[in-house]
Design a protein around this motif. Structure first.
Motif, PDB file in Angstrom:
ATOM      1  N   ILE A  81      82.910  50.756  -2.968  1.00  0.00           N
ATOM      2  CA  ILE A  81      84.131  51.179  -2.285  1.00  0.00           C
ATOM      3  C   ILE A  81      85.031  51.959  -3.253  1.00  0.00           C
ATOM      4  O   ILE A  81      85.554  53.035  -2.908  1.00  0.00           O
ATOM      5  CB  ILE A  81      84.870  49.964  -1.700  1.00  0.00           C
ATOM      6  CG1 ILE A  81      84.073  49.397  -0.514  1.00  0.00           C
ATOM      7  CG2 ILE A  81      86.292  50.343  -1.256  1.00  0.00           C
ATOM      8  CD1 ILE A  81      84.615  48.090   0.021  1.00  0.00           C
ATOM      9  N   GLU A  82      85.193  51.441  -4.466  1.00  0.00           N
ATOM     10  CA  GLU A  82      85.996  52.138  -5.470  1.00  0.00           C
ATOM     11  C   GLU A  82      85.381  53.504  -5.784  1.00  0.00           C
ATOM     12  O   GLU A  82      86.088  54.505  -5.948  1.00  0.00           O
ATOM     13  CB  GLU A  82      86.093  51.294  -6.744  1.00  0.00           C
ATOM     14  CG  GLU A  82      86.904  50.012  -6.590  1.00  0.00           C
ATOM     15  CD  GLU A  82      88.379  50.271  -6.362  1.00  0.00           C
ATOM     16  OE1 GLU A  82      88.842  51.410  -6.590  1.00  0.00           O
ATOM     17  OE2 GLU A  82      89.082  49.333  -5.938  1.00  0.00           O
ATOM     18  N   ASP A  83      84.053  53.555  -5.863  1.00  0.00           N
ATOM     19  CA  ASP A  83      83.352  54.814  -6.140  1.00  0.00           C
ATOM     20  C   ASP A  83      83.665  55.841  -5.060  1.00  0.00           C
ATOM     21  O   ASP A  83      83.934  57.014  -5.342  1.00  0.00           O
ATOM     22  CB  ASP A  83      81.847  54.547  -6.218  1.00  0.00           C
ATOM     23  CG  ASP A  83      81.056  55.789  -6.638  1.00  0.00           C
ATOM     24  OD1 ASP A  83      81.657  56.715  -7.220  1.00  0.00           O
ATOM     25  OD2 ASP A  83      79.843  55.825  -6.379  1.00  0.00           O
ATOM     26  N   SER A  84      83.619  55.416  -3.797  1.00  0.00           N
ATOM     27  CA  SER A  84      83.898  56.349  -2.696  1.00  0.00           C
ATOM     28  C   SER A  84      85.326  56.877  -2.760  1.00  0.00           C
ATOM     29  O   SER A  84      85.575  58.055  -2.488  1.00  0.00           O
ATOM     30  CB  SER A  84      83.644  55.673  -1.341  1.00  0.00           C
ATOM     31  OG  SER A  84      84.644  54.720  -1.036  1.00  0.00           O
ATOM     32  N   LEU A  85      86.263  56.030  -3.133  1.00  0.00           N
ATOM     33  CA  LEU A  85      87.663  56.450  -3.232  1.00  0.00           C
ATOM     34  C   LEU A  85      87.877  57.430  -4.379  1.00  0.00           C
ATOM     35  O   LEU A  85      88.826  58.208  -4.366  1.00  0.00           O
ATOM     36  CB  LEU A  85      88.564  55.225  -3.412  1.00  0.00           C
ATOM     37  CG  LEU A  85      88.682  54.309  -2.188  1.00  0.00           C
ATOM     38  CD1 LEU A  85      89.406  53.030  -2.560  1.00  0.00           C
ATOM     39  CD2 LEU A  85      89.376  55.016  -1.034  1.00  0.00           C
TER      40      LEU A  85
END
Length: 208
Positions: free
Chosen positions: A115-119
């Motif tokens: 999720i952090e990667d996508s953000l």
């Protein structure tokens, strides 16, 4: 706070995910639904940063729900969270505008990382999915549909990456240094006009 919206028809998994985000600092659960029949209204009201979207749900599939989200102009990151790892669902999800493709067996800590990667602009994918996509990409290259002006050595490096070789194993296999391997991979990314493996994966899917 990262606002999370969940679409998952499995009650137990939906509850587990809800507990995960409600109990993790930096995340806020803004909704959890068993289907996406009212997805546009729900997304408009919840204003999520990230949507976790199942594919096989009653009424409207997650891919069709994703298409509706994109057609309406919503910019939320949408990560497909599914048991399906077949080419068709992966390809259709990315074409519809998914920002990542994650299998449900992904550990909670890794899911939070994705999720952090996508953000941060990434296109997170479970490793088995990424490997599958790279194989699709390599098959396209070998078919001659688009050679991207890769040299013979760059093609060898790419094929070994697709086969799961590490940088060290590639160096050993081709009798070259690790620095040379890194140089070849940088040139491959430059010729594909991508900056990372995630971008290469997304580009391969969008362009078959």
């Amino acid at each position: 706070m990262t606002r999370i919206l969940i679409y998952e028809d499995n009650t137990q998994l939906r509850d587990v995910l809800s507990i995960l985000f409600e109990g993790t600092p930096g995340f806020k659960l803004v909704g959890a639904y068993p289907d996406c029949r009212h997805v546009l209204t729900q997304v408009r009201q919840a204003e999520p940063d990230v949507i976790l979207m199942d594919i096989d749900m009653p009424g409207i599939s997650g891919i069709d729900g994703l298409r509706a989200i994109r057609a309406a102009g919503f910019k939320s990151k949408v990560l497909m969270l599914t048991v399906f790892d077949d080419n068709k669902n992966v390809f259709e999800s990315i074409r519809a505008g998914a920002n990542g493709y994650i299998l449900k067996k992904t550990p909670p800590a890794k899911l939070l990382e994705f999720i952090e990667d996508s953000l941060n602009g990434g296109a997170p994918m479970t490793s088995s999915i990424a490997s599958q996509v790279l194989n699709m990409f390599a098959a396209q290259y070998r078919s001659g549909t688009d050679d991207f002006d890769l040299s013979q050595r760059e093609q060898e490096v790419l094929n070994l990456l697709v086969d799961g070789y590490s940088y060290k194993l590639i160096a050993d296999k081709l009798c070259i240094s690790m620095d040379t391997v890194r140089s070849h991979i940088k040139k491959i990314y430059d010729k594909l006009q991508v900056n990372s493996k995630s971008e290469a994966v997304a580009k391969a899917l969008r362009n078959r």
